[in-house]
Design an enzyme around this catalytic site. Structure first.
Site, PDB file in Angstrom:
ATOM      1  N   ASN A   1      -3.020  -6.787   9.057  1.00  0.00           N
ATOM      2  CA  ASN A   1      -3.877  -6.929   7.818  1.00  0.00           C
ATOM      3  C   ASN A   1      -3.874  -8.148   7.069  1.00  0.00           C
ATOM      4  O   ASN A   1      -4.781  -8.599   6.359  1.00  0.00           O
ATOM      5  CB  ASN A   1      -3.611  -5.657   7.057  1.00  0.00           C
ATOM      6  CG  ASN A   1      -2.291  -5.723   5.955  1.00  0.00           C
ATOM      7  OD1 ASN A   1      -2.443  -6.428   4.895  1.00  0.00           O
ATOM      8  ND2 ASN A   1      -1.127  -5.256   6.538  1.00  0.00           N
TER       9      ASN A   1
ATOM     10  N   CYS B   1       0.806  -1.144   0.088  1.00  0.00           N
ATOM     11  CA  CYS B   1      -0.029   0.104  -0.043  1.00  0.00           C
ATOM     12  C   CYS B   1       0.864   1.278   0.036  1.00  0.00           C
ATOM     13  O   CYS B   1       2.304   1.187  -0.038  1.00  0.00           O
ATOM     14  CB  CYS B   1      -0.765  -0.011   1.235  1.00  0.00           C
ATOM     15  SG  CYS B   1       0.214  -0.005   2.773  1.00  0.00           S
TER      16      CYS B   1
ATOM     17  N   CYS C   1      -8.104   1.556   6.870  1.00  0.00           N
ATOM     18  CA  CYS C   1      -7.463   2.397   5.601  1.00  0.00           C
ATOM     19  C   CYS C   1      -8.220   2.050   4.574  1.00  0.00           C
ATOM     20  O   CYS C   1      -8.652   0.684   4.482  1.00  0.00           O
ATOM     21  CB  CYS C   1      -5.925   2.351   5.866  1.00  0.00           C
ATOM     22  SG  CYS C   1      -5.276   1.017   5.105  1.00  0.00           S
TER      23      CYS C   1
ATOM     24  N   GLU D   1       0.662  -0.705  16.184  1.00  0.00           N
ATOM     25  CA  GLU D   1      -0.066   0.464  16.011  1.00  0.00           C
ATOM     26  C   GLU D   1      -0.894   0.784  17.198  1.00  0.00           C
ATOM     27  O   GLU D   1      -1.231   2.083  17.367  1.00  0.00           O
ATOM     28  CB  GLU D   1      -1.132   0.117  14.699  1.00  0.00           C
ATOM     29  CG  GLU D   1      -1.925   1.442  14.222  1.00  0.00           C
ATOM     30  CD  GLU D   1      -2.716   1.163  12.950  1.00  0.00           C
ATOM     31  OE1 GLU D   1      -3.919   1.865  13.077  1.00  0.00           O
ATOM     32  OE2 GLU D   1      -2.385   0.003  12.351  1.00  0.00           O
TER      33      GLU D   1
ATOM     34  N   HIS E   1       4.020   1.801  11.793  1.00  0.00           N
ATOM     35  CA  HIS E   1       2.682   1.580  12.663  1.00  0.00           C
ATOM     36  C   HIS E   1       2.334   2.664  13.358  1.00  0.00           C
ATOM     37  O   HIS E   1       1.442   2.603  14.146  1.00  0.00           O
ATOM     38  CB  HIS E   1       3.125   0.311  13.320  1.00  0.00           C
ATOM     39  CG  HIS E   1       3.224  -0.899  12.559  1.00  0.00           C
ATOM     40  ND1 HIS E   1       4.661  -1.530  12.402  1.00  0.00           N
ATOM     41  CD2 HIS E   1       2.752  -1.800  11.606  1.00  0.00           C
ATOM     42  CE1 HIS E   1       4.622  -2.487  11.345  1.00  0.00           C
ATOM     43  NE2 HIS E   1       3.480  -2.573  11.130  1.00  0.00           N
TER      44      HIS E   1
END
Length: 316
Positions: free
Chosen positions: A230, A17, A200, A131, A79
């Site tokens: 993810n 990403c 996101c 995160e 993160h």
């Protein structure tokens, strides 16, 4: 003897990403600007291949700021980090570059703003994930309460039910998060949410592609790391969407071939921190055992691009 035929459904979007791309670029540009070594606090992104590549270029990965010498630059991972981390680097008079994904920074700013407005923050996230630690560390101890499930919402003890806001980790399962948000709104009708959801775009897009593929295939491979939230969510989403035979592999060597016997179709995707080179490696491994034909399943196109910090764009 001819290899059996296999239809391979390639998810798009998949892999890197914009936030991961930017974080890797930050380390590479820091090495160009300041030379070797550059220190990185924790894994820049959750992928062993990426980390090893950067190590080979002169990056040294450490646990804490104090593990780096004061005369070398230090980079913080994508993160995000608690506020105490850059403060420590500043107190040590170090050059530091923050590679926090801008979408994670957005959550930090949201939490800060709600806190300034006198609201207690509830964070939907996974305990111990970098995160989550980074977001909770934006505020004083006790400023953020963490929930992972609807059960946690039931057991929550808050200061004032009318003065609450919630934020979420950016890499969660959309469906699971929606359930927890619903539980929060039911229990605390006055709770304030984000202007735009915190999960996101890349997480949402990769999950949507997997939902499209999962009901059509006999097996699904997610290329990613065990500590990548993810990537873990992609396996869960695939199973929920109808492909029970879903597995995560870091690279081709980890594929459980026994689970792929007598299959006619397989789906392939990659977590947001997995490079395309590992996807190609998995496809090549399939080609050795099957006659494959590939189909691209594209559910979105991505054109997001994040600038690197100004300090890296300026000459020494």
């Amino acid at each position: 003897m001819k290899n059996p035929e296999l239809t391979v459904y390639m998810a798009a979007p998949r892999g890197f990403c914009a936030g991961v791309d930017r974080a890797i670029k930050i380390v590479e540009m820091a090495l160009e600007k300041w030379g070797e070594p550059v220190y990185v606090r924790h894994e820049i992104v959750h992928n062993k291949y990426v980390v090893d590549e950067l190590k080979s270029k002169g990056a040294i990965f450490i646990k804490e700021v104090r593990d780096a010498p004061v005369d070398r630059p230090i980079i913080f991972s994508a993160h995000g980090v608690p506020k105490s981390v850059p403060l420590e680097a500043k107190n040590r008079k170090m050059i530091y570059v923050d590679a926090t994904c801008p979408l994670v920074s957005k959550v930090h700013i949201e939490a800060d703003r709600h806190f300034e407005n006198g609201l207690q923050i509830i964070m939907i996230g996974h305990e111990g994930h970098p995160e989550t630690i980074g977001t909770m560390g934006q505020l004083p101890e006790g400023g953020v309460l963490l929930v992972e499930s609807t059960k946690d919402v039931e057991n929550l003890i808050v200061r004032d039910p009318s003065k609450l806001a919630y934020v979420t980790q950016t890499t969660l399962s959309i469906d699971d998060t929606a359930e927890v948000v619903e539980a929060l709104k039911t229990r605390f009708p006055k709770i304030v949410g984000p202007h735009k959801e915190d999960i996101c775009y890349a997480t949402s897009n990769r999950q949507a592609a997997v939902k499209e593929i999962a009901p059509e295939v006999d097996a699904l491979l997610v290329i990613g790391a065990p500590n990548s939230s993810n990537s873990q969510r992609l396996v869960e989403v695939a199973k929920k969407a109808g492909c029970e035979n879903s597995q995560m592999v870091q690279r081709a060597a980890e594929i459980n071939w026994n689970s792929l016997t007598n299959i006619k179709s397989v789906g392939i995707t990659a977590g947001a921190s997995a490079p395309e080179i590992l996807v190609n490696e998995v496809v090549d491994a399939l080609k050795e055992r099957f006659e494959i034909k590939t189909h691209l399943v594209e559910t979105a196109t991505e054109s997001v691009n994040f600038k690197v910090p100004r300090t890296l764009r300026e000459a020494l």
